[in-house]
Design a protein around this motif. Structure first.
Motif, PDB file in Angstrom:
ATOM      1  N   GLU A   8     -26.169  28.721   9.466  1.00  0.00           N
ATOM      2  CA  GLU A   8     -27.543  28.579   9.941  1.00  0.00           C
ATOM      3  C   GLU A   8     -27.933  27.108  10.058  1.00  0.00           C
ATOM      4  O   GLU A   8     -28.558  26.696  11.048  1.00  0.00           O
ATOM      5  N   ALA A   9     -27.547  26.302   9.075  1.00  0.00           N
ATOM      6  CA  ALA A   9     -27.863  24.867   9.116  1.00  0.00           C
ATOM      7  C   ALA A   9     -27.184  24.201  10.316  1.00  0.00           C
ATOM      8  O   ALA A   9     -27.789  23.369  10.997  1.00  0.00           O
ATOM      9  N   THR A  10     -25.935  24.573  10.584  1.00  0.00           N
ATOM     10  CA  THR A  10     -25.224  24.028  11.739  1.00  0.00           C
ATOM     11  C   THR A  10     -25.943  24.400  13.030  1.00  0.00           C
ATOM     12  O   THR A  10     -26.132  23.560  13.917  1.00  0.00           O
ATOM     13  N   LEU A  11     -26.352  25.658  13.131  1.00  0.00           N
ATOM     14  CA  LEU A  11     -27.038  26.110  14.343  1.00  0.00           C
ATOM     15  C   LEU A  11     -28.396  25.438  14.506  1.00  0.00           C
ATOM     16  O   LEU A  11     -28.794  25.119  15.642  1.00  0.00           O
ATOM     17  N   ASN A  60     -23.672  37.812  11.821  1.00  0.00           N
ATOM     18  CA  ASN A  60     -24.263  36.497  12.079  1.00  0.00           C
ATOM     19  C   ASN A  60     -25.185  36.447  13.286  1.00  0.00           C
ATOM     20  O   ASN A  60     -25.695  35.385  13.617  1.00  0.00           O
ATOM     21  N   GLU A  61     -25.418  37.581  13.919  1.00  0.00           N
ATOM     22  CA  GLU A  61     -26.317  37.601  15.075  1.00  0.00           C
ATOM     23  C   GLU A  61     -27.705  37.092  14.706  1.00  0.00           C
ATOM     24  O   GLU A  61     -28.349  36.401  15.499  1.00  0.00           O
ATOM     25  N   PHE A  63     -28.438  34.730  12.992  1.00  0.00           N
ATOM     26  CA  PHE A  63     -28.434  33.274  13.052  1.00  0.00           C
ATOM     27  C   PHE A  63     -28.267  32.772  14.484  1.00  0.00           C
ATOM     28  O   PHE A  63     -29.079  31.990  14.972  1.00  0.00           O
ATOM     29  N   PHE A  64     -27.211  33.220  15.165  1.00  0.00           N
ATOM     30  CA  PHE A  64     -26.947  32.641  16.491  1.00  0.00           C
ATOM     31  C   PHE A  64     -27.926  33.144  17.544  1.00  0.00           C
ATOM     32  O   PHE A  64     -28.077  32.520  18.594  1.00  0.00           O
ATOM     33  N   SER A  65     -28.637  34.226  17.275  1.00  0.00           N
ATOM     34  CA  SER A  65     -29.666  34.677  18.230  1.00  0.00           C
ATOM     35  C   SER A  65     -30.841  33.702  18.282  1.00  0.00           C
ATOM     36  O   SER A  65     -31.623  33.724  19.226  1.00  0.00           O
ATOM     37  N   LYS A  66     -30.936  32.812  17.304  1.00  0.00           N
ATOM     38  CA  LYS A  66     -31.999  31.806  17.275  1.00  0.00           C
ATOM     39  C   LYS A  66     -31.640  30.548  18.076  1.00  0.00           C
ATOM     40  O   LYS A  66     -32.458  29.644  18.218  1.00  0.00           O
ATOM     41  N   LEU A  67     -30.407  30.515  18.583  1.00  0.00           N
ATOM     42  CA  LEU A  67     -30.020  29.371  19.407  1.00  0.00           C
ATOM     43  C   LEU A  67     -30.789  29.429  20.720  1.00  0.00           C
ATOM     44  O   LEU A  67     -30.636  30.375  21.490  1.00  0.00           O
TER      45      LEU A  67
END
Length: 185
Positions: A8-11, A60-61, A63-67
């Motif tokens: 999450e921090a990376t994203l 992990n969706e 997390f990456f859905s917030k990109l």
């Protein structure tokens, strides 16, 4: 390293720092390492590795859905099925065969990985190290081949939660940087 708060921090950093992002899932590549402490060959674990990739995507969706800048998600089979994969793989294998420095970078990467791998399993003495070396070499050749194809994505940066291993670093220096010095930093 690719899960939970670290992911999450990376994203979050990606959202703040980049206009676009491509998420690469190395799912089917993992069939080689799954096989290390098993009796079956790597291809036996192909379906399992893809299923694990599916599970990772589901976990992990959130997390990456917030990109806000996610362009696409690429699965590893994209590279295995790439029109230039076989040709590039042969180029990598030829350099391994003919360039001792390049070959040594693969040997060093494998030896380091296997040392760490054996430290984290219950019965390291049961590992057939020659077979494990062969599986790791196949992994690295496949990964290095794919790295040589990544410039077509036109990505300026490659974000990963660790430094490139020695084989990948040498592959980048040998094949990518000379033609694409602005890409995949």
């Amino acid at each position: 390293a690719h899960e939970d708060e670290k992911f999450e921090a990376t994203l979050n950093l990606i959202n703040l720092s980049f206009n676009s992002c491509i998420l690469l899932i190395g799912d089917s590549l993992q069939r080689h390492t799954i096989a290390i402490d098993k009796k079956e060959d790597a291809d036996f674990f192909y379906d399992l590795s893809v299923q694990e990739g599916n599970k990772w995507l589901q976990r992990n969706e959130k997390f990456f859905s917030k990109l806000k800048n996610l362009v696409k998600i690429i699965r590893w089979d994209t590279w295995l099925n790439h029109r230039n994969f076989s040709t590039q793989k042969n180029t990598v294998l030829t350099l391994i065969k003919n360039d001792i420095s390049y070959r040594t970078s693969f040997d060093n990467t494998i030896n380091l990985f296997l040392r760490k791998f054996c430290q984290h399993i219950k019965n390291p003495e049961t590992i057939d190290l020659q077979r494990a070396y062969h599986l790791c070499m196949n992994y690295l050749v496949e990964e290095s081949t794919a790295l040589c194809l990544w410039p077509e994505l036109n990505c300026h940066f490659d974000l990963y939660p660790a430094l490139r291993n020695q084989a990948m670093k040498h592959t980048y220096e040998q094949f990518v940087f000379p033609s694409y010095p602005q890409l995949l930093h």
